[in-house]
Design a protein around this motif. Structure first.
Motif, PDB file in Angstrom:
ATOM      1  N   ARG A 125      -2.851   3.891   0.636  1.00  0.00           N
ATOM      2  CA  ARG A 125      -2.023   3.931   1.787  1.00  0.00           C
ATOM      3  C   ARG A 125      -0.854   5.163   1.382  1.00  0.00           C
ATOM      4  O   ARG A 125       0.374   4.871   2.126  1.00  0.00           O
ATOM      5  CB  ARG A 125      -1.535   2.703   2.237  1.00  0.00           C
ATOM      6  CG  ARG A 125      -2.519   1.661   2.666  1.00  0.00           C
ATOM      7  CD  ARG A 125      -1.879   0.308   2.899  1.00  0.00           C
ATOM      8  NE  ARG A 125      -2.763  -0.648   3.024  1.00  0.00           N
ATOM      9  CZ  ARG A 125      -3.535  -1.034   4.085  1.00  0.00           C
ATOM     10  NH1 ARG A 125      -3.370  -0.232   5.328  1.00  0.00           N
ATOM     11  NH2 ARG A 125      -4.514  -1.824   4.298  1.00  0.00           N
TER      12      ARG A 125
ATOM     13  N   HIS B  49      -0.766   6.742   6.403  1.00  0.00           N
ATOM     14  CA  HIS B  49      -0.749   5.604   5.534  1.00  0.00           C
ATOM     15  C   HIS B  49      -1.767   4.523   5.672  1.00  0.00           C
ATOM     16  O   HIS B  49      -1.389   3.247   5.576  1.00  0.00           O
ATOM     17  CB  HIS B  49       0.787   5.112   5.417  1.00  0.00           C
ATOM     18  CG  HIS B  49       1.750   5.818   5.196  1.00  0.00           C
ATOM     19  ND1 HIS B  49       2.259   6.400   3.751  1.00  0.00           N
ATOM     20  CD2 HIS B  49       2.774   6.779   5.774  1.00  0.00           C
ATOM     21  CE1 HIS B  49       3.054   7.154   3.731  1.00  0.00           C
ATOM     22  NE2 HIS B  49       3.481   7.313   4.779  1.00  0.00           N
ATOM     23  N   LYS B  50      -2.760   4.693   5.864  1.00  0.00           N
ATOM     24  CA  LYS B  50      -4.086   3.891   6.196  1.00  0.00           C
ATOM     25  C   LYS B  50      -5.157   4.337   5.241  1.00  0.00           C
ATOM     26  O   LYS B  50      -5.417   5.524   4.794  1.00  0.00           O
ATOM     27  CB  LYS B  50      -4.466   3.725   7.451  1.00  0.00           C
ATOM     28  CG  LYS B  50      -3.593   3.219   8.533  1.00  0.00           C
ATOM     29  CD  LYS B  50      -4.270   3.056  10.121  1.00  0.00           C
ATOM     30  CE  LYS B  50      -3.097   2.533  10.960  1.00  0.00           C
ATOM     31  NZ  LYS B  50      -3.613   2.247  12.022  1.00  0.00           N
TER      32      LYS B  50
ATOM     33  N   TYR C  86       2.044   1.865  -1.696  1.00  0.00           N
ATOM     34  CA  TYR C  86       2.804   2.476  -0.676  1.00  0.00           C
ATOM     35  C   TYR C  86       4.454   1.983  -1.152  1.00  0.00           C
ATOM     36  O   TYR C  86       5.675   2.780  -0.934  1.00  0.00           O
ATOM     37  CB  TYR C  86       2.620   2.082   0.777  1.00  0.00           C
ATOM     38  CG  TYR C  86       3.875   3.143   1.763  1.00  0.00           C
ATOM     39  CD1 TYR C  86       3.880   4.268   1.723  1.00  0.00           C
ATOM     40  CD2 TYR C  86       4.391   2.454   2.680  1.00  0.00           C
ATOM     41  CE1 TYR C  86       4.804   4.927   2.594  1.00  0.00           C
ATOM     42  CE2 TYR C  86       5.224   2.923   3.667  1.00  0.00           C
ATOM     43  CZ  TYR C  86       5.361   4.390   3.314  1.00  0.00           C
ATOM     44  OH  TYR C  86       6.262   5.183   4.511  1.00  0.00           O
TER      45      TYR C  86
ATOM     46  N   GLU D 241      -7.637   1.856  -1.152  1.00  0.00           N
ATOM     47  CA  GLU D 241      -6.562   1.560  -0.150  1.00  0.00           C
ATOM     48  C   GLU D 241      -4.997   1.505  -0.689  1.00  0.00           C
ATOM     49  O   GLU D 241      -4.179   0.870  -0.711  1.00  0.00           O
ATOM     50  CB  GLU D 241      -6.538  -0.086   0.194  1.00  0.00           C
ATOM     51  CG  GLU D 241      -7.743  -0.379   1.007  1.00  0.00           C
ATOM     52  CD  GLU D 241      -7.608  -1.535   1.630  1.00  0.00           C
ATOM     53  OE1 GLU D 241      -6.740  -2.007   2.185  1.00  0.00           O
ATOM     54  OE2 GLU D 241      -8.866  -2.235   1.471  1.00  0.00           O
TER      55      GLU D 241
ATOM     56  N   THR E  93      -2.046  -1.600  -1.432  1.00  0.00           N
ATOM     57  CA  THR E  93      -1.364  -0.728  -1.167  1.00  0.00           C
ATOM     58  C   THR E  93      -0.562  -0.335  -2.407  1.00  0.00           C
ATOM     59  O   THR E  93      -0.241  -1.061  -3.092  1.00  0.00           O
ATOM     60  CB  THR E  93      -0.192  -1.113  -0.050  1.00  0.00           C
ATOM     61  OG1 THR E  93       0.558   0.027   0.299  1.00  0.00           O
ATOM     62  CG2 THR E  93       0.616  -2.250  -0.468  1.00  0.00           C
TER      63      THR E  93
END
Length: 112
Positions: A72, A94-95, A46, A70, A44
């Motif tokens: 995200r 957010h995936k 994020y 990934e 991630t």
């Protein structure tokens, strides 16, 4: 009653790969001769500050192009950070998400 000892399979000669005497187009480009690639599943980006950490690691290992998985994030686009550009494409929730980090070179022929 005797036991035979010896090879059970016939040994094969390795295949000879013909040499290519013709120079390839990338051989004349000084940037592509020493192009260093990498991949990284970052899990991630994020959280705040994670992109800076990843870009710092890419600079530390002197990588030219890195595929990252990934992310995200949401949407798609590009971000310039330090001497790197991050191209990304993600969905809206957010995936998953993928991207590339490429080194910005001066006077080079990178395609943006």
């Amino acid at each position: 009653m005797g036991v035979d000892v010896g090879p059970t399979t016939q040994l094969l000669k390795p295949k000879q790969v013909p040499k290519q005497n013709k120079p390839q187009p990338w051989m004349n480009n000084k940037y592509l001769k020493k192009l260093i690639l990498g991949t990284w599943n970052v899990l991630t980006l994020y959280a705040t500050g994670t992109l800076t950490t990843v870009v710092s690691a890419v600079e530390m290992y002197r990588l030219d192009i890195v595929a990252i998985e990934e992310l995200r994030w949401t949407r798609s686009g590009s971000i310039r950070l330090n001497n790197q550009t991050v191209f990304y494409s993600c969905n809206t929730n957010h995936k998953a998400g993928v991207g590339f980090i490429k080194k910005n070179i001066s006077g080079g022929t990178w395609v943006s």
